[in-house]
Design a protein around this motif. Sequence first.
Motif, PDB file in Angstrom:
ATOM      1  N   SER A  28       0.831  -1.207   0.000  1.00 15.13           N
ATOM      2  CA  SER A  28       0.000   0.000   0.000  1.00 15.13           C
ATOM      3  C   SER A  28       0.867   1.259   0.000  1.00 15.13           C
ATOM      4  O   SER A  28       0.492   2.273  -0.587  1.00 15.13           O
ATOM      5  CB  SER A  28      -0.947   0.000   1.191  1.00 15.13           C
ATOM      6  OG  SER A  28      -0.222   0.002   2.374  1.00 15.13           O
ATOM      7  N   LYS A  29       2.036   1.177   0.627  1.00 12.61           N
ATOM      8  CA  LYS A  29       2.927   2.335   0.656  1.00 12.61           C
ATOM      9  C   LYS A  29       3.493   2.623  -0.723  1.00 12.61           C
ATOM     10  O   LYS A  29       3.631   3.773  -1.133  1.00 12.61           O
ATOM     11  CB  LYS A  29       4.066   2.073   1.655  1.00 12.61           C
ATOM     12  CG  LYS A  29       4.760   3.323   2.113  1.00 12.61           C
ATOM     13  CD  LYS A  29       5.644   3.046   3.288  1.00 12.61           C
ATOM     14  CE  LYS A  29       6.212   4.336   3.852  1.00 12.61           C
ATOM     15  NZ  LYS A  29       7.136   4.099   4.942  1.00 12.61           N
ATOM     16  N   GLY A  31       2.068   1.650  -3.521  1.00  9.39           N
ATOM     17  CA  GLY A  31       0.976   1.891  -4.465  1.00  9.39           C
ATOM     18  C   GLY A  31       0.682   0.707  -5.355  1.00  9.39           C
ATOM     19  O   GLY A  31       0.239   0.865  -6.491  1.00  9.39           O
ATOM     20  N   ILE A  32       0.938  -0.483  -4.823  1.00 11.37           N
ATOM     21  CA  ILE A  32       0.644  -1.708  -5.578  1.00 11.37           C
ATOM     22  C   ILE A  32      -0.752  -2.170  -5.182  1.00 11.37           C
ATOM     23  O   ILE A  32      -1.050  -2.276  -3.988  1.00 11.37           O
ATOM     24  CB  ILE A  32       1.690  -2.794  -5.260  1.00 11.37           C
ATOM     25  CG1 ILE A  32       3.027  -2.383  -5.872  1.00 11.37           C
ATOM     26  CG2 ILE A  32       1.273  -4.155  -5.777  1.00 11.37           C
ATOM     27  CD1 ILE A  32       4.195  -3.176  -5.379  1.00 11.37           C
ATOM     28  N   TYR A  33      -1.589  -2.456  -6.166  1.00 14.54           N
ATOM     29  CA  TYR A  33      -2.967  -2.833  -5.829  1.00 14.54           C
ATOM     30  C   TYR A  33      -3.017  -4.270  -5.304  1.00 14.54           C
ATOM     31  O   TYR A  33      -2.152  -5.083  -5.640  1.00 14.54           O
ATOM     32  CB  TYR A  33      -3.909  -2.600  -7.013  1.00 14.54           C
ATOM     33  CG  TYR A  33      -3.622  -3.357  -8.282  1.00 14.54           C
ATOM     34  CD1 TYR A  33      -2.768  -2.848  -9.236  1.00 14.54           C
ATOM     35  CD2 TYR A  33      -4.234  -4.576  -8.537  1.00 14.54           C
ATOM     36  CE1 TYR A  33      -2.512  -3.531 -10.403  1.00 14.54           C
ATOM     37  CE2 TYR A  33      -3.991  -5.269  -9.705  1.00 14.54           C
ATOM     38  CZ  TYR A  33      -3.125  -4.750 -10.629  1.00 14.54           C
ATOM     39  OH  TYR A  33      -2.889  -5.426 -11.777  1.00 14.54           O
TER      40      TYR A  33
ATOM     41  N   GLY B 178     -10.124  -4.805  -5.288  1.00 20.30           N
ATOM     42  CA  GLY B 178      -8.665  -4.740  -5.361  1.00 20.30           C
ATOM     43  C   GLY B 178      -8.076  -5.341  -6.615  1.00 20.30           C
ATOM     44  O   GLY B 178      -6.885  -5.632  -6.653  1.00 20.30           O
ATOM     45  N   ASN B 180      -8.021  -3.838  -9.568  1.00 20.72           N
ATOM     46  CA  ASN B 180      -7.575  -2.802 -10.505  1.00 20.72           C
ATOM     47  C   ASN B 180      -6.554  -1.894  -9.834  1.00 20.72           C
ATOM     48  O   ASN B 180      -6.564  -1.727  -8.620  1.00 20.72           O
ATOM     49  CB  ASN B 180      -8.763  -1.952 -10.960  1.00 20.72           C
ATOM     50  CG  ASN B 180      -9.756  -2.774 -11.728  1.00 20.72           C
ATOM     51  OD1 ASN B 180      -9.492  -3.224 -12.821  1.00 20.72           O
ATOM     52  ND2 ASN B 180     -10.912  -3.008 -11.130  1.00 20.72           N
ATOM     53  N   ASP B 181      -5.696  -1.304 -10.668  1.00 24.95           N
ATOM     54  CA  ASP B 181      -4.698  -0.400 -10.103  1.00 24.95           C
ATOM     55  C   ASP B 181      -5.355   0.905  -9.653  1.00 24.95           C
ATOM     56  O   ASP B 181      -6.470   1.214 -10.074  1.00 24.95           O
ATOM     57  CB  ASP B 181      -3.586  -0.128 -11.127  1.00 24.95           C
ATOM     58  CG  ASP B 181      -4.121   0.391 -12.440  1.00 24.95           C
ATOM     59  OD1 ASP B 181      -5.336   0.311 -12.637  1.00 24.95           O
ATOM     60  OD2 ASP B 181      -3.340   0.878 -13.264  1.00 24.95           O
ATOM     61  N   TYR B 182      -4.676   1.640  -8.804  1.00 22.92           N
ATOM     62  CA  TYR B 182      -5.248   2.894  -8.294  1.00 22.92           C
ATOM     63  C   TYR B 182      -4.179   3.951  -8.096  1.00 22.92           C
ATOM     64  O   TYR B 182      -3.053   3.648  -7.698  1.00 22.92           O
ATOM     65  CB  TYR B 182      -6.045   2.658  -7.009  1.00 22.92           C
ATOM     66  CG  TYR B 182      -5.247   2.226  -5.790  1.00 22.92           C
ATOM     67  CD1 TYR B 182      -4.462   1.082  -5.811  1.00 22.92           C
ATOM     68  CD2 TYR B 182      -5.292   2.957  -4.618  1.00 22.92           C
ATOM     69  CE1 TYR B 182      -3.747   0.685  -4.701  1.00 22.92           C
ATOM     70  CE2 TYR B 182      -4.577   2.570  -3.499  1.00 22.92           C
ATOM     71  CZ  TYR B 182      -3.806   1.433  -3.554  1.00 22.92           C
ATOM     72  OH  TYR B 182      -3.099   1.040  -2.454  1.00 22.92           O
ATOM     73  N   TYR B 290      -8.596  -1.704  -0.976  1.00 22.71           N
ATOM     74  CA  TYR B 290      -7.448  -0.808  -1.152  1.00 22.71           C
ATOM     75  C   TYR B 290      -7.139  -0.083   0.151  1.00 22.71           C
ATOM     76  O   TYR B 290      -8.031   0.182   0.943  1.00 22.71           O
ATOM     77  CB  TYR B 290      -7.758   0.236  -2.231  1.00 22.71           C
ATOM     78  CG  TYR B 290      -8.045  -0.341  -3.582  1.00 22.71           C
ATOM     79  CD1 TYR B 290      -7.021  -0.655  -4.456  1.00 22.71           C
ATOM     80  CD2 TYR B 290      -9.356  -0.568  -3.995  1.00 22.71           C
ATOM     81  CE1 TYR B 290      -7.292  -1.187  -5.704  1.00 22.71           C
ATOM     82  CE2 TYR B 290      -9.634  -1.103  -5.236  1.00 22.71           C
ATOM     83  CZ  TYR B 290      -8.597  -1.402  -6.089  1.00 22.71           C
ATOM     84  OH  TYR B 290      -8.862  -1.938  -7.318  1.00 22.71           O
ATOM     85  N   LYS B 291      -5.871   0.246   0.333  1.00 24.86           N
ATOM     86  CA  LYS B 291      -5.454   0.983   1.517  1.00 24.86           C
ATOM     87  C   LYS B 291      -4.722   2.254   1.077  1.00 24.86           C
ATOM     88  O   LYS B 291      -4.128   2.293  -0.004  1.00 24.86           O
ATOM     89  CB  LYS B 291      -4.501   0.126   2.362  1.00 24.86           C
ATOM     90  CG  LYS B 291      -5.121  -1.160   2.903  1.00 24.86           C
ATOM     91  CD  LYS B 291      -5.918  -0.884   4.136  1.00 24.86           C
ATOM     92  CE  LYS B 291      -6.394  -2.071   4.912  1.00 24.86           C
ATOM     93  NZ  LYS B 291      -6.756  -3.263   4.287  1.00 24.86           N
ATOM     94  N   THR B 292      -4.749   3.258   1.941  1.00 19.06           N
ATOM     95  CA  THR B 292      -3.977   4.474   1.654  1.00 19.06           C
ATOM     96  C   THR B 292      -2.495   4.189   1.908  1.00 19.06           C
ATOM     97  O   THR B 292      -2.141   3.125   2.412  1.00 19.06           O
ATOM     98  CB  THR B 292      -4.423   5.626   2.574  1.00 19.06           C
ATOM     99  OG1 THR B 292      -4.152   5.232   3.912  1.00 19.06           O
ATOM    100  CG2 THR B 292      -5.890   5.939   2.426  1.00 19.06           C
ATOM    101  N   THR B 293      -1.661   5.173   1.603  1.00 18.12           N
ATOM    102  CA  THR B 293      -0.220   4.974   1.835  1.00 18.12           C
ATOM    103  C   THR B 293       0.086   4.827   3.320  1.00 18.12           C
ATOM    104  O   THR B 293       1.106   4.249   3.689  1.00 18.12           O
ATOM    105  CB  THR B 293       0.598   6.151   1.260  1.00 18.12           C
ATOM    106  OG1 THR B 293      -0.025   7.354   1.677  1.00 18.12           O
ATOM    107  CG2 THR B 293       0.689   6.090  -0.240  1.00 18.12           C
TER     108      THR B 293
END
Lengths: 112, 440
Positions: A28-29, A31-33, B178, B180-182, B290-293
């Motif tokens: 997640s850091k 940016g990988i889905y 989850g 698909n890319d984001y 999905y998760k944030t950074t």
Amino acid sequence: MKANALVKIGLSQRIFGVGPQVAEKLCSKVGIYPQMRMSELTESQILSINKELNNLTIEGQLKQKINENIQLKRSIGTIAGMRHASGLPVRGQKTQNNSSTARKLNHLNRHV
Amino acid sequence: MLKIWSRGISTSRVMSAPKHVGGKSKVKQGFKGNSSAKEKVKKSGMTHLKFKDAVRELKFEKFASKVELPILKSESTNGDVVKYSKTVKSKLEQLGSFKKYQHHEAFEEPISLVSNNLINLKTEFFKNFGKDSNKFILKGEHRVGKSTLLTQIQALSKTQFPQVLYLHFSDVGKIRDGSNDYIFNKRLGLYQQPMFTKRFINDFRIANKEVLKTIKLSKDIKFTANKVHYDYKAGENTLYEFLRNCKDFNLKEATSSFQFFIEELKATSVPKLITIDNFNAVTTKPITEYKTTDFEPTHVTEFEMGKFIYNLIDNTLVLPNSGILLSESSDYGKSRNLDIGLGADYNAYELNALDSITIETLLKGKINVFQVENFNKAETSKLLEFYNKCGVLQLRDYVYNQRLPTQVEQGIDLSQLIELNYVKSGGNPGLLFRHVALNY
């Protein structure tokens, strides 16, 4: 690592010190889905994963750290250290039966 | 008595053994000859897929018996078994309206029955088409035919409004699962999903090709794609040209192309049919995979597509001359969010498990519930007669029940069979097909 493995699973299975949760945080850091496969990673993503992994204590460093901790416990004469030295369960488990895992793993140099 | 035991040693086998060479065996140097290479053995079977997927992949519909059928029209009456016209069928296929596991392989073309459900929904939905209140959700039990009803309405809308634009989401669960890319768009404050958006726009463009070619752009736009610079003028270039040439939807950077597309949809008065299948995939679990950074969970409304759908429902975004038809799926479990959003009561103990954003959105939208009912006996008999005509209706080759006919040659007494299958399935079309064709 398998090419068709999910990135988070591939990382957690192959790198000592990276479990499922750490792998998920790392993804997640960067940016990988969540459903991304190993084969879909771009070079820049691989570099950024490497960069993140450099900041973690993994593989040899972690193993060394674990060994040092055991050694410290032994040197200061704690019960845990003595149990490690004698290859017995450390955390109060019974030993009449079923301590095979401890006998197998609990040594002074656990990760050599 | 002394008995001499002698061990019978046979020398013949030893003699026939190859000569033993001491030490390591000599290896011939050089390249391997072609003769040593093993030939690839062709494996049996036509596909690696399992049976359920294989029937679709191998196009079993080619082997189905050919039966002449009328085309679905607004004049079609109750009990008619119909097919879709060629043009509509190709559009619906592109949009993903025909799903796998709907057993389309049993017939030459996808078929459907004009039921009371369709007749009632058709009159209610098209009566208020174009008004803000024209929102329906199809609810019903598993395999009752909610997605098929949605497809039928899509087909009928083309006869009702020849210039209709299809905005179809075949599975909104893909926004949150989850797959698909984001990318985070700082300017919009939303996450964008280039892969999902690209596929949606591509399907939309191909399915609505003729109509899009007639819609002129309302604003100027400049963009670059494949090292070519495009400068489209309002009133000159069409929306189709923009969607065809603009590659920004799939860009791995933040882009405002989809926002421009929404603005263009707002500007046109062409009728628009917005259909969202598996809508409860979003309402059941509004928190995405999905998760944030910072490793914090994200809500569906933090995504561009999710926000677009929620805005359409709560009337924040109104597309002129449009109708919204939602459909729930029984694959996604039960959630109280949808029920409470549609007006059901709730108690204080379940508040923690509910999602306030989703419920408020649904309450604002004032969605009408359309309960999809099972087929009645007359409809079931019509469908079974058609199955018999196609050769899909299977009979047991052993006596299951004394009343059942055992030989096809004797002539099938359909009335008995209809009665039995109607009781077994309760008029549920999915179960009916199962009893008749799969578990016979």
